[in-house]
Scaffold this motif. Structure first.
Motif, mmCIF file in Angstrom:
data_model
loop_
_atom_site.group_PDB
_atom_site.id
_atom_site.type_symbol
_atom_site.label_atom_id
_atom_site.label_comp_id
_atom_site.label_asym_id
_atom_site.label_seq_id
_atom_site.Cartn_x
_atom_site.Cartn_y
_atom_site.Cartn_z
ATOM 1 N N ALA A 18 7.831 86.426 50.937
ATOM 2 C CA ALA A 18 7.962 85.325 51.890
ATOM 3 C C ALA A 18 7.070 85.527 53.110
ATOM 4 O O ALA A 18 6.465 84.574 53.617
ATOM 5 N N GLN A 19 6.950 86.774 53.560
ATOM 6 C CA GLN A 19 6.142 87.061 54.743
ATOM 7 C C GLN A 19 4.647 86.982 54.463
ATOM 8 O O GLN A 19 3.865 86.571 55.330
ATOM 9 N N LYS A 20 4.238 87.368 53.250
ATOM 10 C CA LYS A 20 2.815 87.413 52.934
ATOM 11 C C LYS A 20 2.288 86.102 52.347
ATOM 12 O O LYS A 20 1.135 85.722 52.605
ATOM 13 N N TYR A 21 3.097 85.408 51.546
ATOM 14 C CA TYR A 21 2.604 84.270 50.768
ATOM 15 C C TYR A 21 3.253 82.927 51.123
ATOM 16 O O TYR A 21 2.583 81.902 51.124
ATOM 17 N N PHE A 22 4.546 82.938 51.391
ATOM 18 C CA PHE A 22 5.297 81.681 51.431
ATOM 19 C C PHE A 22 5.509 81.227 52.869
ATOM 20 O O PHE A 22 6.636 81.186 53.374
ATOM 21 N N LYS A 23 4.400 80.886 53.530
ATOM 22 C CA LYS A 23 4.478 80.400 54.900
ATOM 23 C C LYS A 23 3.174 79.690 55.259
ATOM 24 O O LYS A 23 2.156 79.803 54.572
ATOM 25 N N LYS A 24 3.215 78.981 56.348
ATOM 26 C CA LYS A 24 2.069 78.220 56.826
ATOM 27 C C LYS A 24 1.005 79.165 57.386
ATOM 28 O O LYS A 24 1.312 80.210 57.949
ATOM 29 N N GLY A 25 -0.263 78.791 57.214
ATOM 30 C CA GLY A 25 -1.356 79.561 57.783
ATOM 31 C C GLY A 25 -1.927 80.639 56.896
ATOM 32 O O GLY A 25 -2.816 81.384 57.309
ATOM 33 N N TYR A 31 28.717 119.362 50.517
ATOM 34 C CA TYR A 31 29.301 118.885 49.259
ATOM 35 C C TYR A 31 28.933 117.413 49.020
ATOM 36 O O TYR A 31 29.779 116.560 48.805
ATOM 37 N N SER A 32 27.654 117.173 49.096
ATOM 38 C CA SER A 32 27.182 115.790 48.965
ATOM 39 C C SER A 32 25.982 115.720 48.026
ATOM 40 O O SER A 32 25.304 116.722 47.784
ATOM 41 N N HIS A 33 25.753 114.535 47.494
ATOM 42 C CA HIS A 33 24.586 114.248 46.675
ATOM 43 C C HIS A 33 23.940 112.957 47.171
ATOM 44 O O HIS A 33 24.613 112.110 47.766
ATOM 45 N N TYR A 34 22.657 112.845 46.906
ATOM 46 C CA TYR A 34 21.927 111.645 47.309
ATOM 47 C C TYR A 34 21.129 111.102 46.135
ATOM 48 O O TYR A 34 20.643 111.862 45.284
ATOM 49 N N ILE A 35 21.023 109.780 46.085
ATOM 50 C CA ILE A 35 20.182 109.104 45.097
ATOM 51 C C ILE A 35 19.220 108.209 45.871
ATOM 52 O O ILE A 35 19.659 107.417 46.718
ATOM 53 N N GLY A 36 17.945 108.374 45.617
ATOM 54 C CA GLY A 36 16.939 107.620 46.361
ATOM 55 C C GLY A 36 15.965 106.906 45.452
ATOM 56 O O GLY A 36 15.697 107.339 44.328
ATOM 57 N N GLY A 37 15.455 105.785 45.932
ATOM 58 C CA GLY A 37 14.448 105.022 45.201
ATOM 59 C C GLY A 37 13.277 104.703 46.105
ATOM 60 O O GLY A 37 13.433 104.552 47.326
ATOM 61 N N MET A 38 12.089 104.613 45.513
ATOM 62 C CA MET A 38 10.880 104.314 46.285
ATOM 63 C C MET A 38 10.058 103.241 45.584
ATOM 64 O O MET A 38 10.112 103.083 44.360
ATOM 65 N N ILE A 39 9.269 102.536 46.380
ATOM 66 C CA ILE A 39 8.291 101.595 45.851
ATOM 67 C C ILE A 39 7.112 101.571 46.805
ATOM 68 O O ILE A 39 7.277 101.755 48.025
ATOM 69 N N SER A 40 5.924 101.393 46.259
ATOM 70 C CA SER A 40 4.719 101.337 47.076
ATOM 71 C C SER A 40 3.862 100.185 46.568
ATOM 72 O O SER A 40 3.411 100.194 45.422
ATOM 73 N N GLN A 41 3.655 99.181 47.414
ATOM 74 C CA GLN A 41 2.982 97.968 46.970
ATOM 75 C C GLN A 41 2.211 97.336 48.117
ATOM 76 O O GLN A 41 2.423 97.658 49.288
ATOM 77 N N ASP A 42 1.305 96.452 47.762
ATOM 78 C CA ASP A 42 0.615 95.619 48.750
ATOM 79 C C ASP A 42 0.408 94.248 48.123
ATOM 80 O O ASP A 42 -0.292 94.120 47.118
ATOM 81 N N MET A 43 1.035 93.234 48.687
ATOM 82 C CA MET A 43 0.876 91.861 48.214
ATOM 83 C C MET A 43 -0.278 91.236 48.989
ATOM 84 O O MET A 43 -0.185 91.058 50.205
#
Length: 340
Positions: free
Chosen positions: A136-143, A309-321
């Motif tokens: 929405a920020q890169k494509y779906f707006k005026k200008g 006594y904890s665990h973590y689950i993480g996700g990543m993404i790297s992109q450029d629109m």
């Protein structure tokens, strides 16, 4: 499932005041179509690099001329520029407490035993929302695109370019057809995708001009309905995509404020190549970098600090629109009248 759980309760093996069922409620969204698949993806091996943009004017000019006797014509020059993409890693982390989970594990409730899968699904949902926000920020707006057109009640005032589709005086089939022809004339590419905000889609499938195209194909057992597929055929594009992803824009602790991520009153007409390649024009590309992991959405689990006594689950993404060819996109503001 129900019999097994109630047997455990009757035998006194499971406390009643705990989650028991193999299901839970979660507001996950459908991932098919939508903004994340509107433009083609380009897997890249480097987080940042350049790509060529060849001159449209040079490519569409007639550069063929008669060959002189015993001579040759001057070489044709096709100009080009370069642009950069830059994929920045983004991350989300969820945690869980091992001590609390030990109680849950001893209960043996089926749904709770899939904790890791559920956490991974939450991560995928969060990244899906984030991707739609970036779209929405890169494509779906005026200008952003080569042309911006604004809808309204009437075009006579000069402040609007077309009649909004929720108006009885509008003619969406002819108007969109004229826009398709205009892009073909100026670029040599026929736009093949139409992205719609939710209220624009609602207005189009109920528009009498469009309903009249399908109404006689229905019967009692199978009533006539305007789908994205039939709408695409009527409007002359390969695919109609509804940008219907939602999100809660309120901060933590604030009252929920849920709505559509992309402007529900707007529309985007574009040419998106089905086959990304060198020398191929397209309105936009989504460059995706695997960050060296071999996976564009790596999700990993690790143990927390000692004593926590904890665990973590993480996700990543790297992109450029990226907007690649501005003149292969037309943005329509107020394609339907905004709600007050």
């Amino acid at each position: 499932m129900g019999t097994e759980v109630f047997d455990r309760i009757r035998k006194g093996k499971t406390p009643i005041n705990v989650p028991l069922t193999s299901i839970s409620t979660a507001y996950f969204q459908g991932k098919s179509g939508g903004a994340t698949s509107f433009f083609p993806e380009v897997p890249v091996q480097l987080s940042r690099a350049s790509y060529y943009q060849f001159s449209k004017a040079d490519l569409l000019r007639d550069n063929v001329s008669p060959k002189p006797i015993l001579g040759k014509v001057d070489p044709t020059v096709i100009g080009y520029e370069t642009d950069d993409y830059k994929c920045v890693p983004e991350q989300i982390i969820l945690g869980y407490d091992d001590i609390i989970q030990s109680d849950v594990a001893r209960m043996g409730a089926k749904g709770i035993m899939q904790l890791r899968q559920n956490k991974a699904r939450v991560i995928a949902e969060q990244i899906f929302i984030h991707q739609n926000k970036v779209f929405a920020q890169k494509y779906f707006k005026k200008g952003v695109w080569g042309a911006d057109l604004t809808g309204g009640v009437s075009v006579s005032s000069g402040s609007t370019d077309f009649v909004s589709f929720d108006n009885d005086n509008s003619n969406p089939i002819k108007f969109i057809s004229d826009c398709i022809t205009a892009m073909k004339k100026s670029t040599g590419r026929k736009p093949n995708k139409l992205g719609l905000g939710q209220r624009v889609f609602d207005a189009l499938i109920n528009h009498p001009d469009i309903m009249n195209r399908v109404i006689y194909g229905g019967n009692t057992a199978s009533p006539a309905m305007v789908t994205t597929k039939s709408l695409a055929a009527i409007l002359g594009v390969d695919e109609v995509v509804v940008f219907d992803a939602i999100w809660n824009s309120a901060n933590l602790g604030e009252e929920e404020n849920t709505g559509f991520i992309c402007d529900e009153n707007a529309m985007l007409l574009a040419y998106a190549t089905p086959t990304p390649m060198i020398d191929e024009a397209t309105a936009g590309y989504t460059f995706r970098w695997d960050m060296g992991t071999g996976n564009i959405l790596p999700i990993i689990e690790w143990e927390g600090d000692k004593g926590t006594y904890s665990h973590y689950i993480g996700g990543m993404i790297s992109q450029d629109m990226k907007v690649v060819c501005k003149d292969l996109g037309i943005y329509f503001q107020n394609a339907v009248t905004p709600e007050n």
